[in-house]
Design an enzyme around this catalytic site. Structure first.
Site, short mmCIF file in Angstrom:
data_model
loop_
_atom_site.label_atom_id
_atom_site.label_comp_id
_atom_site.label_asym_id
_atom_site.label_seq_id
_atom_site.Cartn_x
_atom_site.Cartn_y
_atom_site.Cartn_z
N ASP A 1 0.77 -1.26 -0.16
CA ASP A 1 -0.11 0.09 -0.05
C ASP A 1 0.95 1.24 -0.16
O ASP A 1 1.99 1.43 0.34
CB ASP A 1 -0.97 0.15 1.38
N GLU B 1 0.24 -1.34 5.65
CA GLU B 1 1.32 -0.78 6.49
C GLU B 1 0.99 0.44 7.08
O GLU B 1 1.18 1.01 7.96
CB GLU B 1 2.64 -0.75 5.96
#
Length: 486
Positions: free
Chosen positions: A79, A146
Site C-alpha cells: 500500500d 502498513e
C-alpha cells in the site's frame, strides 16, 4: 512520463516500479495490487500464496551455487499513502501515478509518488524475475495496510515463513541501516454537540490554510514543519471574544501518519466587526507566516467572505474545543536519552473535523519506549476528556528493539564500507516499521532495514533520488551474494 522512468538505470527495478504505479493501491483498498502481485508470481511459475489477511508470499529457489546459504525473506508493503494538492485533479481509485524525471529525482505531478514502499516492492519483483542475479532461496513477503494500521504484519501467522533473515526495504536514507523503530497508537477524540441557528446579525467567512509541505509524521516530526490544524486553531482561538466568531465547520488534515498540510473553516462573525476581523486575522496570518518562513515558505492563509452558514456550534463546546486543540501536544514530546538525535516520543495532531453536530480529532502517537507512548497517549486523553470528548485508543503496535549484535547487521555494515569507503549510519528510526510486529510471530528471525533515499514521503512533495536508487541496487545485489551459510 512513464517512458522516461523506464529508461532509468537499473532498468529492471524502474520498470517494475512503473508497472506497480499503474495500479491504484491505497491502504485498505489493495485488492487490485494483491491480484497484480499474485499474477506476477504465478506467471513466473513460482509458488505464490495469499494468506488470510491479504499478504502475498512468493518463493524462489536459490540460484546455482547458493543452495547452502540461509533462506532470506525480502519484505516490503504494497500500500501507499494517497495525498494530493487541493488544486490537483486526480482520482486515486482509478488512475495510476503520473511520474516524471526532474534532475536527479523522480517525482509525481501533484500527488504522492508511492516510492514509499513501492521501490522496495519493485526491487523484490526485479529479483524474482531475474535470471542472472545470484541469490539464496528467497521468500518474498508483500504485506498490506502498513500505512494505516499494519494489519498485514499483525495478521501474518507464524509458520508461513522459514527464512531466518529478513531484509525490510523500507528505510528512506541510503546511508542508513535500520535496527529499530518506534511503536504507535491512535488516539481519537469524539463528541456530539448541539447546533444553533445562526443569528441574523452575523456574516459568513471561510478561512483556509494551505501550501504547507506536510510529510511523514514519524521521520519528519522533528523538523519544525507547520501543522495546518494547529495553525487554524490559532486563527480561531480568540475569535469569539474579539469578533463574536462562531464556528460552523472545520475540515483539517487527512491521514493520521501525514503531517497536516491543509485546513479550512467556515465561521460566522458579528457583522459590526467585519473590518476589524479581516484586518486582525490577516495581521495574525502574517505573523504566523513569518514564524514559519524558513520551513514553510509557501504557506498561504486566506480569508474570504461567503454565504452566512445556517448553523453554528454550541459556544461552550466551541470554547472547550479550541482550548483543547491549543493544549494538545503536537510534535516532539521527548528525545531519546540513549540514542543521540533520536526522537523517542511524539504526537501528530493529524485530523480535526467539525461538522453537523459531530467533532472528531485524530492523533497518531509514536514512541520507542512503550511506557512513554502510553504516558503521552494518556496526556492527550486527559486533555480531550476535560472538554467532554470520548477518547478511544486503537491500532496499538509495538516498536522494534535494536539488536546491535545482529549477524546480518555485521554483513551489511561490512559490505557498505567496501562499496562506499564510508561507514553506514546504524540507527533506530521514529517511523513505524513492520519488523517489530513480524518479530512477535518470528522471534528468532534476524531483521534489518535499509533502502534508497526518498524525501517528502506521505506528501505530494515525495521524490526518489535516481543516483541513490542505483547505489542501493548495487548494495542489494552484494548483500544477496554474501548471505551466510545455513
Amino acid at each position: 512520463m512513464d517512458t522516461d522512468i523506464r529508461e532509468l538505470k537499473p532498468k529492471q527495478l524502474w520498470n517494475k516500479f512503473a508497472d506497480l504505479n499503474a495500479i491504484p493501491r491505497a491502504s485498505k483498498k489493495e485488492e487490485r495490487v494483491i491480484a497484480f502481485i499474485k499474477d506476477f508470481g504465478k506467471n513466473l511459475g513460482l509458488e505464490t500464496i495469499e494468506d488470510k489477511v491479504g499478504n502475498v508470499i512468493i518463493k524462489k529457489r536459490a540460484t546455482a551455487g547458493m543452495e547452502n546459504r540461509a533462506t532470506v525473506v525480502l519484505q516490503s508493503h504494497l500500500d501507499m499513502v494517497h495525498q494530493k494538492n487541493s488544486d490537483t485533479d486526480f482520482d486515486f481509485d482509478t488512475q495510476g501515478i503520473n511520474m516524471y524525471v526532474y534532475g536527479d529525482w523522480v517525482r509525481a505531478r501533484g500527488t504522492t509518488l508511492g516510492a514509499d514502499n513501492g521501490l522496495g516492492v519493485a526491487t523484490i519483483m526485479a529479483i524474482l524475475e531475474s535470471k542472472d542475479i545470484s541469490h539464496p532461496a528467497i521468500e518474498a513477503l508483500f504485506t498490506i495496510d502498513e500505512e494505516t494500521g499494519m494489519t498485514g504484519a499483525k495478521g501474518l501467522k507464524g509458520g508461513l515463513l522459514t527464512g531466518g533473515i529478513l531484509l525490510n526495504l523500507d528505510t528512506e536514507e541510503d546511508d542508513e541501516i535500520g535496527v529499530g523503530c518506534a511503536g504507535g497508537i491512535d488516539v481519537t477524540a469524539t463528541r456530539i454537540y448541539n447546533e444553533e441557528e445562526t443569528p441574523e446579525f452575523k456574516i459568513g467567512f471561510k478561512i483556509s490554510v494551505k501550501g504547507l509541505q506536510g510529510g511523514h509524521s514519524g521521520m519528519q516530526i522533528h523538523e519544525g514543519l507547520g501543522n495546518a490544524n494547529k495553525i487554524m486553531n490559532r486563527l480561531l482561538f480568540d475569535g469569539f471574544e474579539n469578533f463574536g466568531l462562531r464556528i460552523s465547520e472545520i475540515d483539517g488534515g487527512s491521514l493520521r501518519n501525514a503531517i497536516p498540510r491543509e485546513s479550512k473553516a467556515v465561521v460566522a462573525i458579528d457583522a459590526i466587526h467585519e473590518k476589524t476581523f479581516i484586518g486582525e486575522t490577516n495581521e495574525l496570518a502574517e505573523i504566523i507566516k513569518t514564524e514559519l518562513k524558513t520551513m514553510e515558505p509557501d504557506l498561504q492563509i486566506a480569508i474570504s467572505k461567503v454565504e452566512t452558514p445556517k448553523t453554528i456550534m454550541d459556544l461552550g463546546v466551541q470554547e472547550g474545543l479550541t482550548r483543547a486543540i491549543y493544549a494538545a501536544q503536537n510534535g516532539v514530546y521527548r528525545m531519546s536519552a540513549d540514542i543521540p538525535d533520536l526522537v523517542e516520543t511524539s504526537n501528530n495532531l493529524a485530523r480535526v473535523v467539525v461538522k453537523k453536530g459531530k467533532i472528531k480529532i485524530a492523533c497518531l502517537t509514536r514512541s520507542s519506549v512503550e511506557s512513554s507512548k502510553m504516558d503521552l497517549a494518556n496526556t492527550l486523553r486527559a486533555t480531550f476528556e476535560l472538554t467532554g470528548c470520548e477518547v478511544e485508543f486503537s491500532g496499538d503496535y509495538p516498536g522494534w528493539t535494536p539488536n546491535m549484535d545482529s549477524p546480518i547487521l555485521k554483513v551489511l555494515t561490512t559490505i557498505y564500507k567496501d562499496l562506499t569507503g564510508e561507514d553506514a549510519h546504524v540507527a533506530a528510526c521514529h517511523a513505524g516499521l513492520e519488523c517489530g510486529i513480524l518479530g512477535q510471530n518470528y522471534p528468532k528471525m534476524d531483521m534489518i532495514s535499509f533502502g534508497p533515499t526518498i524525501k517528502g514521503a506521505h506528501s505530494p512533495d515525495e521524490r526518489a533520488q535516481i543516483s541513490s536508487v542505483q547505489k542501493y541496487w548495487k548494495f542489494v545485489l552484494e548483500i544477496l551474494k554474501h548471505i551466510p551459510n545455513k
